[in-house]
Design a protein around this motif. Structure first.
Motif, mmCIF file in Angstrom:
data_model
loop_
_atom_site.group_PDB
_atom_site.id
_atom_site.type_symbol
_atom_site.label_atom_id
_atom_site.label_comp_id
_atom_site.label_asym_id
_atom_site.label_seq_id
_atom_site.Cartn_x
_atom_site.Cartn_y
_atom_site.Cartn_z
ATOM 1 N N TYR A 252 8.837 -9.021 -119.619
ATOM 2 C CA TYR A 252 7.535 -8.400 -120.166
ATOM 3 C C TYR A 252 6.625 -9.547 -120.565
ATOM 4 O O TYR A 252 5.421 -9.647 -119.949
ATOM 5 C CB TYR A 252 7.648 -7.116 -120.962
ATOM 6 N N VAL B 155 -1.566 2.114 -114.662
ATOM 7 C CA VAL B 155 -0.290 1.383 -114.214
ATOM 8 C C VAL B 155 0.682 1.523 -115.367
ATOM 9 O O VAL B 155 1.798 1.563 -115.520
ATOM 10 C CB VAL B 155 -0.868 0.061 -114.053
ATOM 11 N N ALA C 186 4.351 2.945 -115.117
ATOM 12 C CA ALA C 186 5.591 2.042 -115.401
ATOM 13 C C ALA C 186 6.270 2.426 -116.376
ATOM 14 O O ALA C 186 7.653 2.260 -116.438
ATOM 15 C CB ALA C 186 5.045 0.606 -115.568
ATOM 16 N N SER C 187 5.823 3.161 -117.612
ATOM 17 C CA SER C 187 6.576 3.695 -118.723
ATOM 18 C C SER C 187 7.445 4.724 -118.106
ATOM 19 O O SER C 187 8.762 4.842 -118.533
ATOM 20 C CB SER C 187 5.515 4.240 -119.751
ATOM 21 N N LEU D 107 8.959 5.167 -115.093
ATOM 22 C CA LEU D 107 10.064 4.618 -114.391
ATOM 23 C C LEU D 107 10.895 3.670 -115.016
ATOM 24 O O LEU D 107 11.795 3.888 -114.873
ATOM 25 C CB LEU D 107 9.162 3.212 -113.482
ATOM 26 N N ALA D 108 10.442 3.178 -116.318
ATOM 27 C CA ALA D 108 11.348 2.448 -117.262
ATOM 28 C C ALA D 108 12.250 3.611 -117.768
ATOM 29 O O ALA D 108 13.288 3.338 -118.141
ATOM 30 C CB ALA D 108 10.616 1.566 -118.167
ATOM 31 N N ALA E 162 10.768 -2.285 -113.551
ATOM 32 C CA ALA E 162 9.704 -1.441 -114.380
ATOM 33 C C ALA E 162 9.055 -2.213 -115.333
ATOM 34 O O ALA E 162 7.954 -2.033 -115.699
ATOM 35 C CB ALA E 162 10.610 -0.232 -114.987
ATOM 36 N N ARG E 163 9.786 -3.204 -116.225
ATOM 37 C CA ARG E 163 9.066 -3.801 -117.162
ATOM 38 C C ARG E 163 8.026 -4.811 -116.387
ATOM 39 O O ARG E 163 7.246 -5.233 -117.206
ATOM 40 C CB ARG E 163 10.543 -4.830 -117.848
ATOM 41 N N LEU F 150 6.183 -3.950 -114.199
ATOM 42 C CA LEU F 150 5.134 -3.296 -113.754
ATOM 43 C C LEU F 150 4.266 -2.978 -115.000
ATOM 44 O O LEU F 150 2.998 -3.085 -115.184
ATOM 45 C CB LEU F 150 5.658 -2.069 -113.033
ATOM 46 N N LEU F 151 5.011 -2.809 -116.236
ATOM 47 C CA LEU F 151 4.258 -2.824 -117.530
ATOM 48 C C LEU F 151 3.790 -3.891 -117.837
ATOM 49 O O LEU F 151 2.745 -3.841 -118.505
ATOM 50 C CB LEU F 151 5.603 -2.533 -118.557
#
Length: 506
Positions: A56, A86, A90-91, A93-94, A106-107, A109-110
């Motif tokens: 991240y 976004v 992403a949150s 999905l994570a 996912a991280r 994308l975060l």
């Protein structure tokens, strides 16, 4: 006096962007207390855990400059709103990731969402506050809120894990974003002045590839096991990409990153301080969170409460540093903050966390206050060394230093911790070679192996892991103290010509 008519809604705009930054700073610290729970739930290896945490900030470090320049081209409002969307996706999905690999994705994308939000927030504040006094106040308030958000991250994470599964530390971002995005959409000015020209996506890709490759190569060089690609090849590729990026910046009439900024010794000092202070803060938090839960058997909430002195002190360090900088001057403040941080780390290295008394909380508070003071000093050094027309570029550089410091700190603390832990742990009898190899990688792996064994053998392995981790923790903090002490000497010389005279510098 303002150069242009002041935006009558500028203070509401400030509230909106302060709300927008909260989930991003939450995500920097909220995960630390969740690592032991997450490791056991996903069966993640020590190396996977490190990537879950530091992909991240590392990816954000590569993306901040490109996203800042993109916002200049198409408008801060549009990029900020897109980043909020976004980040929310992403949150989600994570939160529901089924494997370590899915969580790492996912991280990533975060990080994309966070890198779209952060530079826009600073850009919006700068454009809405033309008066220098008001802008200083606005930036001070923004810094305090950002630091406070990071401060309560471990506490919120611990409270969530008392009642819910590990994914709740990510899912909490979704309702926050559902409130923040409409508020920002309503309050932020729809018409913005933008910079003409094309966005150099090729330069952005080269910068990101170079940074990630270089850091991955450094990690792989110290980590156990062999990476799929030889380490020298990874490092050579990363260095080549960064060299190509630098060459392009020097030759371009409109560079993405103005490398001439590094001709200022104060900016170099500020960048080094930002990277080291953020690295130490992130690494110490991660080490403490694991020590408290794996060795002292505290719950995530108890671990979060234990770290309140550290993070609360971080939150108040900014305003204190601003006052002390005017009182003492930047150079004495920067050197003093680093020296006292080194002393605090040294005290913590040899403190008994089973019986912390008042010493451990006091040293955590001193460390948080001094590292935060060092960060503010780095900001003063960087932003005070350039004229206003280059303030955006300097700000982007500063943010990159923060994110790179966090990522590098966690990565290097993690691989150093793994190396010392593997050499320190005394394996009990009865383990297969494969089990012994896995258990020596990290204390999280030790627990994973222990759960596969009979009760007595598992308890013996966990006891060995706890003893080894306590030793590792002491060695790690001692080495960190020595490095930060050496850094104080370097900063003393780099800031030799810096003058506190209302912003003019030699």
């Amino acid at each position: 006096m303002p150069v242009t008519p002041a935006n009558p809604r500028r203070w509401l705009v400030l509230i909106a962007v302060m709300l927008a930054i909260l989930p991003v700073v939450f995500d920097m610290t909220i995960l630390h207390v969740a690592i032991p729970t997450l490791t056991q739930s996903l069966g993640a290896t020590g190396n996977e855990v490190l990537w879950i945490i530091d992909i991240y900030p590392l990816l954000m470090a590569g993306l901040l400059v490109p996203m800042g320049t993109l916002a200049d081209r198409v408008g801060n409002r549009r990029i900020l709103l897109a980043g909020l969307v976004v980040f929310a996706i992403a949150s989600g999905l994570a939160a529901f990731a089924q494997s370590a690999a899915m969580l790492i994705g996912a991280r990533m994308l975060l990080a994309l969402g966070g890198s779209m939000i952060m530079p826009c927030v600073l850009g919006i504040i700068r454009r809405n506050f033309e008066d220098e006094g008001e802008r200083a106040m606005a930036l001070g308030l923004w810094s305090a809120v950002a630091a406070a958000g990071a401060a309560v991250g471990p506490l919120i994470g611990g409270a969530l894990l008392e009642k819910f599964w590990w994914g709740s530390v990510f899912l909490i971002n979704v309702p926050i974003m559902l409130v923040v995005a409409p508020v920002c959409s309503l309050l932020l000015p729809r018409i913005e002045e933008t910079t003409p020209g094309k966005w150099p996506i090729g330069q952005a890709i080269v910068l990101i590839l170079g940074m990630i490759s270089l850091v991955y190569g450094i990690k792989a060089a110290f980590a156990a096991g062999q990476p799929p690609v030889p380490v020298p090849l990874i490092l050579a590729f990363g260095i080549a990409m960064l060299a190509a990026f630098a060459r392009k910046q020097l030759r371009s009439s409109e560079p993405m990153l103005d490398l001439s900024l590094f001709s200022h010794p104060a900016i170099v000092a500020g960048m080094i301080m930002a990277i080291v202070a953020m690295g130490a803060l992130g690494g110490v938090e991660l080490t403490l969170a694991q020590e408290l839960q794996y060795v002292l058997d505290k719950t995530p909430l108890q671990a979060g409460i234990f770290m309140i002195p550290l993070m609360a002190a971080v939150a108040v360090g900014g305003p204190v540093a601003g006052y002390l900088s005017n009182l003492l001057g930047l150079r004495p403040l920067a050197v003093l903050s680093l020296l006292v941080s080194a002393v605090a780390l040294g005290c913590l290295a040899w403190s008994d966390f089973h019986d912390p008394g008042l010493t451990v909380p006091a040293m955590l508070a001193v460390l948080g206050l001094m590292l935060s003071t060092g960060l503010t000093a780095s900001s003063i050094a960087i932003m005070g060394s350039v004229e206003a027309s280059k303030g955006g570029a300097a700000g982007s550089l500063e943010a990159t230093g923060y994110e790179l410091g966090t990522g590098l700190g966690i990565a290097l603390f993690g691989v150093f911790m793994s190396g010392v832990f593997g050499r320190t742990i005394a394996m009990p009898a009865g383990l297969t070679p494969q089990q012994a190899e896995q258990a020596a990688r990290s204390i999280g792996d030790t627990y994973l192996v222990a759960h596969q064994l009979a009760a007595g053998e598992g308890a013996a392995l966990i006891a060995a892991g706890k003893a080894a981790f306590s030793t590792t923790h002491s060695v790690l903090l001692s080495v960190s103290a020595a490095l930060i002490g050496a850094l104080a000497l370097l900063v003393f010389f780099l800031l030799a010509n810096y003058r506190n005279d209302g912003g003019a510098h030699g």
